[in-house]
Enzyme design. Structure first.
Site, PDB file in Angstrom:
ATOM      1  N   GLU A  45     -19.943  -1.611  13.023  1.00 26.88           N
ATOM      2  CA  GLU A  45     -20.407  -0.272  13.898  1.00 26.88           C
ATOM      3  C   GLU A  45     -20.812   0.593  12.839  1.00 26.88           C
ATOM      4  OE1 GLU A  45     -16.888   0.937  15.926  1.00 26.88           O
ATOM      5  OE2 GLU A  45     -16.860  -1.179  17.153  1.00 26.88           O
ATOM      6  N   ASP A  66     -20.445  10.693  11.966  1.00 24.69           N
ATOM      7  CA  ASP A  66     -19.958  11.539  11.251  1.00 24.69           C
ATOM      8  C   ASP A  66     -19.645  12.823  12.191  1.00 24.69           C
ATOM      9  OD1 ASP A  66     -19.053  12.857   9.144  1.00 24.69           O
ATOM     10  OD2 ASP A  66     -20.945  13.128   8.232  1.00 24.69           O
ATOM     11  N   TYR A 103     -15.109   4.284  20.629  1.00 22.49           N
ATOM     12  CA  TYR A 103     -15.089   3.167  19.768  1.00 22.49           C
ATOM     13  C   TYR A 103     -13.863   2.277  19.676  1.00 22.49           C
ATOM     14  CZ  TYR A 103     -14.201   6.680  16.461  1.00 22.49           C
ATOM     15  OH  TYR A 103     -13.696   7.839  15.707  1.00 22.49           O
ATOM     16  N   CYS A 108     -29.067  46.108  -5.256  1.00 19.61           N
ATOM     17  CA  CYS A 108     -30.082  45.525  -4.548  1.00 19.61           C
ATOM     18  C   CYS A 108     -30.991  45.131  -5.555  1.00 19.61           C
ATOM     19  CB  CYS A 108     -30.467  46.053  -3.449  1.00 19.61           C
ATOM     20  SG  CYS A 108     -31.834  45.227  -2.550  1.00 19.61           S
ATOM     21  N   CYS A 144     -34.271  47.341  -3.750  1.00 16.80           N
ATOM     22  CA  CYS A 144     -34.220  48.652  -3.759  1.00 16.80           C
ATOM     23  C   CYS A 144     -33.452  49.403  -4.720  1.00 16.80           C
ATOM     24  CB  CYS A 144     -34.390  49.275  -2.272  1.00 16.80           C
ATOM     25  SG  CYS A 144     -32.459  48.872  -1.610  1.00 16.80           S
TER      26      CYS A 144
HETATM   27  S1  IVH Z   1     -12.092   3.314  14.243  1.00 12.64           S
HETATM   28  C1  IVH Z   1      -7.805   2.901  14.006  1.00 12.64           C
HETATM   29  N1  IVH Z   1     -14.527   3.451  14.280  1.00 12.64           N
HETATM   30  O1  IVH Z   1     -13.907   7.901  10.938  1.00 12.64           O
HETATM   31  C2  IVH Z   1      -9.286   3.066  13.760  1.00 12.64           C
HETATM   32  N2  IVH Z   1     -13.541   5.159  13.534  1.00 12.64           N
HETATM   33  O2  IVH Z   1     -13.086   8.354   8.166  1.00 12.64           O
HETATM   34  C3  IVH Z   1      -9.773   4.346  14.086  1.00 12.64           C
HETATM   35  N3  IVH Z   1     -15.363   6.982  13.056  1.00 12.64           N
HETATM   36  O3  IVH Z   1     -10.883   8.473  11.851  1.00 12.64           O
HETATM   37  C4  IVH Z   1     -11.088   4.362  13.663  1.00 12.64           C
HETATM   38  N4  IVH Z   1     -17.108   6.066  13.633  1.00 12.64           N
HETATM   39  O4  IVH Z   1     -12.853   9.616  13.341  1.00 12.64           O
HETATM   40  C5  IVH Z   1     -13.542   4.013  13.917  1.00 12.64           C
HETATM   41  N5  IVH Z   1     -17.212   3.410  14.693  1.00 12.64           N
HETATM   42  C6  IVH Z   1     -15.994   3.914  14.469  1.00 12.64           C
HETATM   43  C7  IVH Z   1     -16.014   5.314  13.899  1.00 12.64           C
HETATM   44  C8  IVH Z   1     -14.731   5.696  13.570  1.00 12.64           C
HETATM   45  C9  IVH Z   1     -16.486   7.289  13.185  1.00 12.64           C
HETATM   46  C10 IVH Z   1     -14.359   7.887  12.162  1.00 12.64           C
HETATM   47  C11 IVH Z   1     -12.845   8.204  13.055  1.00 12.64           C
HETATM   48  C12 IVH Z   1     -12.220   7.607  11.714  1.00 12.64           C
HETATM   49  C13 IVH Z   1     -12.908   8.152  10.673  1.00 12.64           C
HETATM   50  C14 IVH Z   1     -12.219   7.739   9.256  1.00 12.64           C
END
Ligand code: IVH
Length: 706
Positions: free
Chosen positions: A139, A143, A258, A442, A445
């Protein structure tokens, strides 16, 4: 070394700020010192990232600090490390929301950066599970900010940030402003199938901002004289943790689900990651749209690369890919640590980073007098565009990071948007370089600079400073305000320096002969400019309000003020009772602080006089607000030739995001031709019709994105 490759530290903010040599050359005492420094740095950056949503180094630089620390800890302390960068849950609580406990701990993810690390992850799982080939789901890694949303009997009851993993901030009210978020799970799918509705389910996901919305907000801040946000993640996090949900609602946050935490009864929990994603969709929740399924390490690595290739086309920020074991039974067998599941692994994209030389540090004086130091770099290509300048934020930051003119610096596009200096190559520092000294006056000025308590920025207090006047006039004339075409920065420079323009009202006093002498161009361009100035007298009221450059009044607030006030004169009277009654705000949409900023602005006689002069020169704003609310609403662009940095699709996206339209042929209705190299016929047509031709730089300036 427990299979850990030693990545040189790129510590934008570390004490010595250099690329460290391999750590194994260090003596035990040097290593001890370095460990202390790194721990201090990481704690400092955690505070900025998690609590303040305002990091000063890129994720890449942060991850490398952590890698260096992990490597040193393995070699010089008794710490054990299992490869990859350990997940750090951190703590995102800001102290102003009610705290709420998660039923099931909210975990983070272990990170990897190379194909080898991902294959090692696969090999470990195969060993543990005794399987020949494993089934993965791949997946995008959004961010944004992690969130846990609880549904009881299908109704949304609570939304909590990750916090320290055990308990987080209750941000339910703010989350409810997200337009794509259903308040109850759909019991029946559109195809007529019945959905299971658990008694209780904690759904895990991410709150984020699209690039288009991020750019819209930044444009608005720019036009309100406020500093720009550096990337969508910080802005999403900062927005969700804002206290007033009415303010949160003004920004279109997005959400994606997710994962799952608690689920009762357990039997209603989908038995694979793919089944979970399908279930989320059936419930009507936003989820991963096209998850990739991959059997075995080769297919998994291919899927990871495919997401990487797709990244540039996505309208939202991702910082990597997440690989998850598909079957829940296998996930349970592999288990979790206190911080991260062992059945999932994040693969982080490495940002493109290039070394170049810092030639000079210049100071930009903004409309409100704020001085921003800018790094002038030897131009380099990063991610398809040329970077010659980068913001250095403020003087304290330069001193803290010990950046010197003449240094070779590493430049990255942080969050893929704004270039940033992420480190200094100390090995190449010449002995004659000197620490940068922030000026006391500045540069334009010579007024003594001032700094309010608690503020990092120095400000020129002289509102007649030519630099400030120029920025104010440019802003007023820009397409985001009254839109005087032909009045770009160079022309503004001339008018302010030689034409005696001291404020925006002076534009309407310019006479034909005087202008022709000043401009030094043909009769035609003088006439065009005069006509554009004349036409602008009847721009919409909100455009004038916006153009006055009142602190905190961006386009949206200007529209709200225009709805509430009959005209400029009424607004400029600056009467408190027009804004507040019994301490309560009377104007829908306008925040308390913006209302106070308007009152403060018009408490100054010279600001009232500007409005009086505008009206005396025949300015007659039209009441009414562009229907779509976007500042290019109703404006038509034609694109011609190839632009130096933007692709055609990017330019079109920027225009449409701001409410404008793109036509293929030039006509009298065309407002601007955005021209690059080539494309002569359209330019000839434009010239004969007197349509204004702008280049990419002017276009970006118009959007506040230069
Ligand atoms: S799964 C138990 N899936 O990335 C696992 N996290 O840097 C939980 N994040 O804590 C996370 N996209 O906040 C998962 N497709 C995705 C994600 C994802 C972004 C975030 C999430 C995680 C962080 C880690």
């Amino acid at each position: 070394m427990a299979g850990l490759s030693l990545v040189p530290s790129l510590t934008a903010a570390s004490a010595d700020n250099s690329i460290a040599a391999g750590v194994s050359h260090l003596s035990a005492s040097e290593a001890g010192e370095r460990i202390d420094v790194l721990r201090g740095e990481i704690a400092y950056h955690d505070e900025l990232y998690f609590k303040k949503s305002a990091p000063v180094i890129s994720d890449g630089a942060y991850d490398q600090l952590k890698r260096e620390l992990a490597a040193l800890e393995v070699e010089f302390t008794n710490a054990v490390h299992d490869g990859g960068v350990s997940a750090e849950v951190g703590d995102d609580r800001v102290g102003s929301f009610a705290t709420c406990r998660h039923r099931v701990r909210m975990l983070s993810l272990n990170k990897s950066f190379t194909e080898t690390e991902l294959r090692t992850f696969d090999a470990r799982l195969k060993r543990q599970l005794g399987e020949h080939e494993l089934d993965y789901v791949v997946e995008p890694k959004f961010d944004g900010l992690a969130i846990s949303v609880t549904f009881e009997k299908g109704k949304l009851v609570r939304a909590v940030t990750r916090g320290n993993g055990v308990e987080g901030d209750d941000v339910t009210e703010n989350l409810l402003t997200i337009h794509t978020l259903r308040k109850s799970l759909r019991a029946v799918t559109p195809a007529g199938a019945t959905n299971p509705i658990p008694e209780v389910i904690e759904l895990r996901g991410e709150v984020y901002l699209s690039f288009a919305e991020f750019e819209r907000i930044n444009r608005e801040r720019e036009s309100g004289g406020q500093t720009q946000y550096s990337n969508p993640r910080n802005l999403a996090a900062g927005t969700l943790k804002q206290l007033a949900s009415a303010e949160v609602a003004k920004r279109r946050l997005e959400i994606v689900f997710y994962g799952v935490g608690a689920c009762e009864p357990v039997g209603t929990r989908p038995d694979s990651q793919l089944a979970l994603l399908r279930q989320l969709q059936a419930w009507g929740l936003p989820t991963i749209e096209s998850p990739r399924r991959a059997r075995g390490a080769d297919a998994m690595w291919q899927a990871v690369q495919a997401v990487g290739r797709e990244r540039a086309r996505l309208g939202f920020p991702i910082d990597g890919v997440v690989v998850k074991l598909n079957a829940v039974a296998l996930q349970d067998q592999v288990g979790v640590t206190t911080q991260a599941p062992l059945w999932a692994m994040a693969y982080k994209f490495s940002p493109e980073r290039i070394e170049t030389q810092l030639r000079a540090i210049t100071l930009q004086v903004g409309r409100t007098g704020v001085l921003t130091p800018v790094a002038e770099l030897d131009p380099v290509k990063i991610g398809g565009s040329t970077v010659a300048r980068a913001s250095l934020f403020n003087g304290d930051e330069i001193a803290r990071r010990n950046i010197r003119v003449g240094d070779f610096v590493y430049v990255e596009k942080a969050g893929e948007i704004i270039p940033a200096i992420v480190g200094v190559n100390r090995a190449k520092r010449r002995p004659d370089t000197k620490p940068y000294v922030f000026p006391v006056a500045c540069p334009i000025c010579r007024a003594d600079l001032v700094r309010s308590s608690g503020e990092a920025a120095w400000r020129c207090p002289n509102s007649s400073c030519q630099a400030q006047v120029k920025r104010r006039v440019e802003h007023f004339a820009s397409a985001a305000c009254v839109g005087i075409s032909g009045l770009g920065p160079a022309m503004v420079d001339t008018l302010v320096e030689k034409g005696g323009v001291k404020n925006v009202a002076d534009l309407y006093r310019l006479r034909r002969e005087e202008l022709r002498l000043l401009v030094g161009k043909g009769e035609k361009s003088t006439d065009h400019l005069l006509l554009a100035i004349e036409q602008s007298k009847h721009a919409e009221l909100w455009r004038f309000i916006h153009g006055l450059g009142i602190p905190q009044v961006g386009a949206t607030t200007a529209r709200d003020l225009a709805c509430a006030f009959g005209g400029l004169a009424e607004l400029a009277r600056g009467r408190r009772e027009y804004f507040f009654q019994d301490g309560r705000l009377l104007i829908p949409g306008v925040s308390d602080s913006a209302a106070r900023a308007v009152l403060a602005h018009f408490s100054q006689v010279e600001n009232q006089q500007v409005v009086e002069s505008l009206l005396a020169s025949g300015v007659r704003p039209v009441k009414g607000v562009a229907a779509s609310g976007a500042f290019l609403a109703g404006k038509i662009f034609v694109l011609s030739g190839t632009l130096p940095n933007l692709s055609r699709a990017q330019a079109v996206a920027k225009i449409t995001a701001a409410g404008g339209k793109v036509a293929s042929v030039v006509s009298r209705k065309t407002n601007w031709i955005l021209a690059g190299g080539g494309g002569r016929s359209k330019l000839d047509a434009a010239r004969s019709l007197g349509v204004v031709i702008i280049d990419e730089a002017e276009f970006l300036r118009m959007l506040g994105q230069e």
